[in-house]
Enzyme design. Structure first.
Site, PDB file in Angstrom:
ATOM      1  N   LYS A  80     -28.470  16.293   6.007  1.00 44.67           N
ATOM      2  CA  LYS A  80     -28.782  15.334   7.077  1.00 44.67           C
ATOM      3  C   LYS A  80     -28.656  15.977   8.465  1.00 44.67           C
ATOM      4  O   LYS A  80     -28.070  17.058   8.615  1.00 44.67           O
ATOM      5  CB  LYS A  80     -27.858  14.127   6.947  1.00 44.67           C
TER       6      LYS A  80
ATOM      7  N   TYR B  45     -35.340   5.026   2.603  1.00 41.25           N
ATOM      8  CA  TYR B  45     -34.196   4.115   2.603  1.00 41.25           C
ATOM      9  C   TYR B  45     -34.607   2.657   2.390  1.00 41.25           C
ATOM     10  O   TYR B  45     -33.849   1.750   2.750  1.00 41.25           O
ATOM     11  CB  TYR B  45     -33.399   4.271   3.903  1.00 41.25           C
TER      12      TYR B  45
ATOM     13  N   PHE C  12     -26.838  -1.981   8.755  1.00 41.26           N
ATOM     14  CA  PHE C  12     -26.848  -0.592   9.234  1.00 41.26           C
ATOM     15  C   PHE C  12     -28.219   0.071   9.125  1.00 41.26           C
ATOM     16  O   PHE C  12     -28.377   1.234   9.481  1.00 41.26           O
ATOM     17  CB  PHE C  12     -25.801   0.234   8.465  1.00 41.26           C
TER      18      PHE C  12
ATOM     19  N   ARG D 210     -23.720  13.907  -7.137  1.00 42.72           N
ATOM     20  CA  ARG D 210     -22.977  12.762  -6.573  1.00 42.72           C
ATOM     21  C   ARG D 210     -21.475  13.072  -6.551  1.00 42.72           C
ATOM     22  O   ARG D 210     -20.776  12.751  -5.593  1.00 42.72           O
ATOM     23  CB  ARG D 210     -23.234  11.486  -7.386  1.00 42.72           C
TER      24      ARG D 210
ATOM     25  N   THR E 294     -19.595   7.512  -0.488  1.00 42.47           N
ATOM     26  CA  THR E 294     -20.443   7.227   0.680  1.00 42.47           C
ATOM     27  C   THR E 294     -19.617   7.264   1.964  1.00 42.47           C
ATOM     28  O   THR E 294     -20.049   7.812   2.980  1.00 42.47           O
ATOM     29  CB  THR E 294     -21.114   5.836   0.520  1.00 42.47           C
TER      30      THR E 294
ATOM     31  N   ARG F  56     -18.282  15.604   1.463  1.00 43.43           N
ATOM     32  CA  ARG F  56     -17.942  14.591   2.477  1.00 43.43           C
ATOM     33  C   ARG F  56     -16.440  14.541   2.716  1.00 43.43           C
ATOM     34  O   ARG F  56     -15.985  14.348   3.852  1.00 43.43           O
ATOM     35  CB  ARG F  56     -18.473  13.230   2.027  1.00 43.43           C
TER      36      ARG F  56
ATOM     37  N   HIS G 160     -27.424  13.532   1.564  1.00 42.75           N
ATOM     38  CA  HIS G 160     -27.964  12.510   0.670  1.00 42.75           C
ATOM     39  C   HIS G 160     -28.139  13.134  -0.701  1.00 42.75           C
ATOM     40  O   HIS G 160     -28.591  14.275  -0.813  1.00 42.75           O
ATOM     41  CB  HIS G 160     -29.332  12.012   1.157  1.00 42.75           C
TER      42      HIS G 160
ATOM     43  N   GLU H 142     -37.960   9.396  -4.894  1.00 44.81           N
ATOM     44  CA  GLU H 142     -37.633  10.082  -3.636  1.00 44.81           C
ATOM     45  C   GLU H 142     -38.313  11.456  -3.560  1.00 44.81           C
ATOM     46  O   GLU H 142     -38.841  11.830  -2.513  1.00 44.81           O
ATOM     47  CB  GLU H 142     -36.115  10.260  -3.520  1.00 44.81           C
TER      48      GLU H 142
HETATM   49  P1  IDP Z   1     -25.109   7.178  -0.375  1.00 47.89           P
HETATM   50  O1  IDP Z   1     -25.674   8.054   0.722  1.00 47.89           O
HETATM   51  O2  IDP Z   1     -23.706   7.579  -0.738  1.00 47.89           O
HETATM   52  O3  IDP Z   1     -26.016   7.071  -1.577  1.00 47.89           O
HETATM   53  P2  IDP Z   1     -25.993   4.483   0.273  1.00 47.89           P
HETATM   54  O4  IDP Z   1     -25.248   3.244  -0.121  1.00 47.89           O
HETATM   55  O5  IDP Z   1     -27.244   4.795  -0.459  1.00 47.89           O
HETATM   56  O6  IDP Z   1     -24.975   5.710   0.221  1.00 47.89           O
HETATM   57  O7  IDP Z   1     -26.315   4.350   1.826  1.00 47.89           O
HETATM   58  C1  IDP Z   1     -27.197   5.245   2.447  1.00 47.89           C
HETATM   59  C2  IDP Z   1     -26.553   5.724   3.734  1.00 47.89           C
HETATM   60  O8  IDP Z   1     -26.413   4.601   4.611  1.00 47.89           O
HETATM   61  C3  IDP Z   1     -25.143   6.276   3.553  1.00 47.89           C
HETATM   62  O9  IDP Z   1     -25.130   7.656   3.225  1.00 47.89           O
HETATM   63  C4  IDP Z   1     -24.516   5.989   4.899  1.00 47.89           C
HETATM   64  O10 IDP Z   1     -24.812   7.032   5.837  1.00 47.89           O
HETATM   65  C5  IDP Z   1     -25.216   4.729   5.342  1.00 47.89           C
HETATM   66  N1  IDP Z   1     -24.369   3.560   5.070  1.00 47.89           N
HETATM   67  C6  IDP Z   1     -24.104   3.002   3.861  1.00 47.89           C
HETATM   68  N2  IDP Z   1     -23.272   1.951   3.973  1.00 47.89           N
HETATM   69  C7  IDP Z   1     -23.003   1.833   5.293  1.00 47.89           C
HETATM   70  C8  IDP Z   1     -22.197   0.922   6.060  1.00 47.89           C
HETATM   71  O11 IDP Z   1     -21.553   0.010   5.533  1.00 47.89           O
HETATM   72  N3  IDP Z   1     -22.169   1.139   7.410  1.00 47.89           N
HETATM   73  C9  IDP Z   1     -22.871   2.134   8.027  1.00 47.89           C
HETATM   74  N4  IDP Z   1     -23.631   2.999   7.342  1.00 47.89           N
HETATM   75  C10 IDP Z   1     -23.699   2.864   5.998  1.00 47.89           C
HETATM   76 MG    MG Z   2     -27.883   6.214  -1.789  1.00 44.53          MG
END
Ligand code: IDP
Ligand code: MG
Length: 147
Positions: free
Chosen positions: A9, A49, A57, A85, A91, A102, A115, A126
């Site tokens: 990212k 996304y 968000f 993962r 996340t 992370r 990601h 994707e």
């Molecule tokens: P992931 O990247 O671990 O798969 P996802 O739930 O797919 O997580 O969410 C995509 C991206 O959106 C996350 O990597 C994070 O940067 C952002 N995100 C997810 N949940 C939140 C939140 O509650 N607040 C702000 N950003 C969020």
């Molecule tokens: Mg995701």
């Protein structure tokens, strides 16, 4: 044989963590089959996304992922979605174990560096957004019998 899409990212590119992130996945033994640097436009970011559309968000997420170049990578191998993962961590970096990408290098959920696809089906979708089939290379590695 499974594939997963990884995105390095904008925050990782800006912070000079590209090499570190790729190194970790490569040293794990994962096989890289496609890679490119791109600056996402809004349309592709929203498609990537789409599952998060409508969430609070979403707007900030699209702004962030389009704010600076990213690197898109396809890894291929048995169980590669799950392996990536687990290497990424949760996340929310605050909840990610040390030893994960992370957990070791990020603090905020908005700036969590990487990601990785969350299922084989989503990976296929994707990867189709980022790569044509001709950009994904088919080759064998002698080390695969040792990993
Ligand atoms: P992931 O990247 O671990 O798969 P996802 O739930 O797919 O997580 O969410 C995509 C991206 O959106 C996350 O990597 C994070 O940067 C952002 N995100 C997810 N949940 C939140 C939140 O509650 N607040 C702000 N950003 C969020
Ligand atoms: Mg995701």
């Amino acid at each position: 044989m499974e594939r997963s899409l990884v995105l390095i990212k904008p925050d990782a590119i800006q912070r000079g963590l590209t090499g570190e992130i790729i190194t970790r996945l490569e040293k794990k033994g994962l096989k890289l089959v496609a890679i490119k640097m791109i600056h996402l436009d809004r349309s592709l970011a929203e498609k990537h996304y789409a599952i998060h559309e409508g969430k609070p968000f979403f707007k900030d997420l699209v702004s962030f992922i389009t704010s600076s170049p990213i690197i898109a990578i396809v890894f291929q191998g048995d169980n590669v979605v799950n392996i990536i993962r687990r290497s990424m961590g949760e996340t929310n970096p605050a909840e990610s174990a040390s030893g994960t990408i992370r957990g070791d290098y990020a603090i905020s959920i908005e700036h969590n560096l990487i990601h990785g696809s969350d299922s084989s089906q989503n990976a296929a979708k994707e990867i189709g957004l980022f790569f044509s089939s001709g950009e994904i290379l088919d080759y064998s590695r002698d080390i695969d019998r040792w990993t």
